[in-house]
Design a protein around this motif. Structure first.
Motif, PDB file in Angstrom:
ATOM      1  N   GLY A  97      12.107 -36.873  55.215  1.00 19.78           N
ATOM      2  CA  GLY A  97      12.710 -37.141  56.509  1.00 19.78           C
ATOM      3  C   GLY A  97      13.538 -35.962  56.969  1.00 19.78           C
ATOM      4  O   GLY A  97      14.250 -35.341  56.168  1.00 19.78           O
ATOM      5  N   GLU A  98      13.446 -35.637  58.243  1.00 22.46           N
ATOM      6  CA  GLU A  98      14.196 -34.498  58.780  1.00 22.46           C
ATOM      7  C   GLU A  98      15.588 -34.924  59.230  1.00 22.46           C
ATOM      8  O   GLU A  98      15.756 -35.925  59.929  1.00 22.46           O
ATOM      9  CB  GLU A  98      13.434 -33.867  59.945  1.00 22.46           C
ATOM     10  N   VAL A  99      16.583 -34.144  58.818  1.00 22.17           N
ATOM     11  CA  VAL A  99      17.971 -34.349  59.237  1.00 22.17           C
ATOM     12  C   VAL A  99      18.725 -33.064  58.886  1.00 22.17           C
ATOM     13  O   VAL A  99      18.456 -32.451  57.859  1.00 22.17           O
ATOM     14  CB  VAL A  99      18.598 -35.586  58.544  1.00 22.17           C
ATOM     15  N   PRO A 100      19.659 -32.614  59.717  1.00 21.98           N
ATOM     16  CA  PRO A 100      20.383 -31.378  59.425  1.00 21.98           C
ATOM     17  C   PRO A 100      21.291 -31.511  58.196  1.00 21.98           C
ATOM     18  O   PRO A 100      22.123 -32.422  58.126  1.00 21.98           O
ATOM     19  CB  PRO A 100      21.207 -31.134  60.694  1.00 21.98           C
ATOM     20  N   SER A 101      21.112 -30.629  57.228  1.00 23.42           N
ATOM     21  CA  SER A 101      21.962 -30.507  56.042  1.00 23.42           C
ATOM     22  C   SER A 101      22.425 -31.845  55.459  1.00 23.42           C
ATOM     23  O   SER A 101      23.616 -32.156  55.454  1.00 23.42           O
ATOM     24  CB  SER A 101      23.172 -29.622  56.361  1.00 23.42           C
ATOM     25  N   PRO A 102      21.482 -32.642  54.935  1.00 21.08           N
ATOM     26  CA  PRO A 102      21.855 -33.903  54.285  1.00 21.08           C
ATOM     27  C   PRO A 102      22.396 -33.623  52.884  1.00 21.08           C
ATOM     28  O   PRO A 102      21.682 -33.717  51.881  1.00 21.08           O
ATOM     29  CB  PRO A 102      20.529 -34.662  54.240  1.00 21.08           C
ATOM     30  N   SER A 103      23.676 -33.281  52.802  1.00 18.43           N
ATOM     31  CA  SER A 103      24.239 -32.795  51.547  1.00 18.43           C
ATOM     32  C   SER A 103      24.535 -33.906  50.550  1.00 18.43           C
ATOM     33  O   SER A 103      24.827 -33.621  49.377  1.00 18.43           O
ATOM     34  CB  SER A 103      25.518 -31.989  51.818  1.00 18.43           C
ATOM     35  N   PHE A 104      24.487 -35.160  50.983  1.00 18.76           N
ATOM     36  CA  PHE A 104      24.663 -36.266  50.055  1.00 18.76           C
ATOM     37  C   PHE A 104      23.892 -37.465  50.582  1.00 18.76           C
ATOM     38  O   PHE A 104      23.840 -37.687  51.801  1.00 18.76           O
ATOM     39  CB  PHE A 104      26.140 -36.627  49.872  1.00 18.76           C
ATOM     40  N   ILE A 105      23.297 -38.230  49.649  1.00 23.68           N
ATOM     41  CA  ILE A 105      22.499 -39.380  50.054  1.00 23.68           C
ATOM     42  C   ILE A 105      22.848 -40.577  49.173  1.00 23.68           C
ATOM     43  O   ILE A 105      23.327 -40.429  48.052  1.00 23.68           O
ATOM     44  CB  ILE A 105      20.984 -39.101  49.979  1.00 23.68           C
ATOM     45  N   ALA A 106      22.598 -41.776  49.702  1.00 20.18           N
ATOM     46  CA  ALA A 106      22.868 -43.010  48.959  1.00 20.18           C
ATOM     47  C   ALA A 106      21.925 -44.095  49.457  1.00 20.18           C
ATOM     48  O   ALA A 106      21.498 -44.084  50.616  1.00 20.18           O
ATOM     49  CB  ALA A 106      24.320 -43.450  49.152  1.00 20.18           C
ATOM     50  N   PHE A 107      21.620 -45.046  48.566  1.00 19.89           N
ATOM     51  CA  PHE A 107      20.714 -46.133  48.901  1.00 19.89           C
ATOM     52  C   PHE A 107      21.467 -47.429  49.138  1.00 19.89           C
ATOM     53  O   PHE A 107      22.496 -47.691  48.507  1.00 19.89           O
ATOM     54  CB  PHE A 107      19.712 -46.380  47.762  1.00 19.89           C
ATOM     55  N   ALA A 151      22.350 -40.777  54.742  1.00 23.73           N
ATOM     56  CA  ALA A 151      22.575 -39.363  54.460  1.00 23.73           C
ATOM     57  C   ALA A 151      23.799 -38.853  55.203  1.00 23.73           C
ATOM     58  O   ALA A 151      23.979 -39.145  56.396  1.00 23.73           O
ATOM     59  CB  ALA A 151      21.354 -38.537  54.865  1.00 23.73           C
ATOM     60  N   ALA A 152      24.627 -38.099  54.477  1.00 25.47           N
ATOM     61  CA  ALA A 152      25.732 -37.385  55.110  1.00 25.47           C
ATOM     62  C   ALA A 152      25.168 -36.107  55.700  1.00 25.47           C
ATOM     63  O   ALA A 152      24.631 -35.270  54.973  1.00 25.47           O
ATOM     64  CB  ALA A 152      26.806 -37.071  54.077  1.00 25.47           C
ATOM     65  N   SER A 153      25.259 -35.948  56.999  1.00 22.61           N
ATOM     66  CA  SER A 153      24.783 -34.739  57.663  1.00 22.61           C
ATOM     67  C   SER A 153      25.980 -33.796  57.820  1.00 22.61           C
ATOM     68  O   SER A 153      26.849 -34.013  58.674  1.00 22.61           O
ATOM     69  CB  SER A 153      24.174 -35.088  59.029  1.00 22.61           C
ATOM     70  N   GLU A 154      26.015 -32.769  56.975  1.00 20.24           N
ATOM     71  CA  GLU A 154      27.179 -31.892  56.896  1.00 20.24           C
ATOM     72  C   GLU A 154      27.136 -30.831  57.994  1.00 20.24           C
ATOM     73  O   GLU A 154      26.824 -29.660  57.759  1.00 20.24           O
ATOM     74  CB  GLU A 154      27.262 -31.250  55.511  1.00 20.24           C
ATOM     75  N   VAL A 155      27.449 -31.279  59.182  1.00 19.81           N
ATOM     76  CA  VAL A 155      27.461 -30.404  60.352  1.00 19.81           C
ATOM     77  C   VAL A 155      28.837 -30.498  61.007  1.00 19.81           C
ATOM     78  O   VAL A 155      29.645 -31.368  60.684  1.00 19.81           O
ATOM     79  CB  VAL A 155      26.363 -30.813  61.357  1.00 19.81           C
ATOM     80  N   ASN A 156      29.090 -29.609  61.933  1.00 23.46           N
ATOM     81  CA  ASN A 156      30.384 -29.599  62.615  1.00 23.46           C
ATOM     82  C   ASN A 156      30.291 -30.057  64.065  1.00 23.46           C
ATOM     83  O   ASN A 156      31.291 -30.100  64.774  1.00 23.46           O
ATOM     84  CB  ASN A 156      31.002 -28.206  62.560  1.00 23.46           C
ATOM     85  N   PRO A 178      18.827 -27.240  46.946  1.00 19.03           N
ATOM     86  CA  PRO A 178      19.037 -28.654  46.630  1.00 19.03           C
ATOM     87  C   PRO A 178      20.504 -28.909  46.300  1.00 19.03           C
ATOM     88  O   PRO A 178      21.108 -28.177  45.507  1.00 19.03           O
ATOM     89  CB  PRO A 178      18.149 -28.867  45.403  1.00 19.03           C
ATOM     90  N   VAL A 179      21.105 -29.924  46.893  1.00 19.37           N
ATOM     91  CA  VAL A 179      22.527 -30.177  46.675  1.00 19.37           C
ATOM     92  C   VAL A 179      22.833 -31.625  46.296  1.00 19.37           C
ATOM     93  O   VAL A 179      23.969 -31.970  46.006  1.00 19.37           O
ATOM     94  CB  VAL A 179      23.367 -29.774  47.909  1.00 19.37           C
ATOM     95  N   CYS A 180      21.824 -32.493  46.285  1.00 24.87           N
ATOM     96  CA  CYS A 180      22.031 -33.868  45.850  1.00 24.87           C
ATOM     97  C   CYS A 180      20.708 -34.399  45.309  1.00 24.87           C
ATOM     98  O   CYS A 180      19.642 -34.085  45.855  1.00 24.87           O
ATOM     99  CB  CYS A 180      22.517 -34.750  47.009  1.00 24.87           C
ATOM    100  N   VAL A 181      20.758 -35.173  44.239  1.00 29.91           N
ATOM    101  CA  VAL A 181      19.545 -35.750  43.663  1.00 29.91           C
ATOM    102  C   VAL A 181      19.832 -37.197  43.288  1.00 29.91           C
ATOM    103  O   VAL A 181      20.874 -37.506  42.709  1.00 29.91           O
ATOM    104  CB  VAL A 181      19.057 -34.940  42.440  1.00 29.91           C
ATOM    105  N   ARG A 182      18.892 -38.104  43.638  1.00 27.34           N
ATOM    106  CA  ARG A 182      19.085 -39.525  43.383  1.00 27.34           C
ATOM    107  C   ARG A 182      17.774 -40.187  42.964  1.00 27.34           C
ATOM    108  O   ARG A 182      16.731 -39.999  43.603  1.00 27.34           O
ATOM    109  CB  ARG A 182      19.631 -40.233  44.638  1.00 27.34           C
TER     110      ARG A 182
END
Length: 379
Positions: free
Chosen positions: A58-68, A77-82, A369-373
């Protein structure tokens, strides 16, 4: 068909079903750019430890953390943008999971209530999503809609103060937020102010309010980053980024009160370079705690007893650089680590008796890669 053959067929079918139940999808959050477009997914064979080559889910800007979501239907997904929707804020995106293909269908995205959204979690009820905003120094809570999407933030709380390190602690930097197992509380680690903020959580209203007492102060300059509850409900752990330490804590589940038990270094005695811990995870058995060291580029393994005492076990190279995040599978057999700066994901097998890690000989390439689940397939 004779009885013997029938029993053999039934036994074979049961074995296949059990094996299939062990398979996982593995999702990865990334920092996006020219080579990464969002969230990726692999298939993981829990019998061999092999990962398939990651594919875009799935496309999303900088999803640096994910959870189910605990119901297994949705990913957040946390989209780490400003900047999002014309405003200075990060974002949280909601997706529906296709268990057959691993693909993600975007449901909606909402403002996170602060910049640099770096962490997202879902409470056990599946009704509340929580987010931490590093740049904004704030935490937020969101109600989950019936379709898995998110309503606008119900609570946005901005922290105040600063820490002892003028370069990294000039103001609040909320780095994570985790709900307790009973969904009555949430604990936010703020690297900028050296505090573990404790909030009362109301799942029905998806609201956060300060607890009494409202925080546990860590050692000045420690920089608390990520936090994990122990499965016994009586202990918790925080990994401190700025002084490379891991603290074990007691947890009063009735009152939402934390107290420090012991703090130990995450690094070997003979290491003298710069290193910054990132992730902490507790083994499902509760016997071991793992932490990642960025710089030393290792996973630190600790034994933990019923009283929360930590005993160093080993340090294992992550076979890459800057291990920002890792995850332990629900059975406690596998650990997968994401090495951000060498663009690789590496699999380790866990010894259930000692907690020690052995490289499984399996790795895949993936940009930043910055998060793995782990996502469990089957029933």
């Amino acid at each position: 068909m004779n009885l013997t053959r029938m029993l053999c067929l039934l036994a074979g079918a049961a074995a296949l079903a059990a094996a299939a139940d062990m398979d996982y999808l593995v999702y990865y959050g990334t920092y996006t750019g020219s080579e990464s477009k969002g969230i990726y997914v692999s298939r993981f064979d829990a019998r061999t430890g092999k990962l398939s080559q990651p594919e875009l889910a799935g496309e999303v800007p900088s999803p640096s953390f994910i959870a189910f979501n605990p119901n297994g239907k949705y990913l957040y997904a946390a989209s780490e943008v400003n900047s999002f929707d014309g405003k200075r804020t990060g974002a949280v995106a909601a997706f529906a999971i296709d268990k057959t293909t691993g693909k993600l269908a975007h449901i909606n995205t909402v403002a996170a209530g602060g910049t640099g959204t770096c962490f997202v979690a879902v409470d056990r009820s599946g009704r509340v999503v929580l987010a931490a905003n590093y740049g904004g120094g704030s935490v937020a809570s969101f109600a989950v809609r019936e379709d898995g999407g998110l309503e606008a933030a119900k609570s946005v709380i901005t922290h105040s103060g600063k820490g002892a390190n003028p370069q990294r602690q000039e103001r609040p930097h909320a780095h994570s937020i985790n709900a307790s197992a009973d969904s009555r509380f949430a604990v936010a680690a703020d690297l900028g102010i050296d505090k573990l903020m404790v909030y009362k959580l109301d799942p029905a209203a998806a609201a956060l309010t300060p607890n009494d007492p409202p925080f546990l102060a860590t050692k000045p300059g420690a920089g608390p980053r990520h936090f994990a509850f122990h499965p016994n409900g009586k202990l918790a752990f925080v990994i401190n980024e700025l002084d490379s330490t891991l603290s074990s804590l007691s947890w009063d589940a009735a009152k939402g009160v934390l107290a420090e038990i012991r703090t130990v270094t995450t690094l070997p005695k003979d290491f003298s370079g710069e290193s910054y811990p990132a992730e902490v995870a507790v083994h499902p058995s509760g016997k071991f705690v793992y932490g990642s060291n960025r710089g030393h580029d290792s996973i630190a393994v600790f034994g933990v007893d019923a009283g929360g005492a930590l005993t160093p076990v080993e340090h294992v190279s992550t076979q890459g650089k800057w291990p920002r995040n890792f995850s332990v599978d629900p059975t406690g057999t596998w650990l997968i680590v994401a090495n951000e700066r060498t663009n690789n994901v590496v699999v380790f097998r866990i010894d259930g008796k000692t907690g020690k890690l052995t490289p499984a000989g399996a790795s895949v390439e993936l940009s930043k890669p910055v998060c793995v689940r782990f996502y469990k397939l089957g029933k």
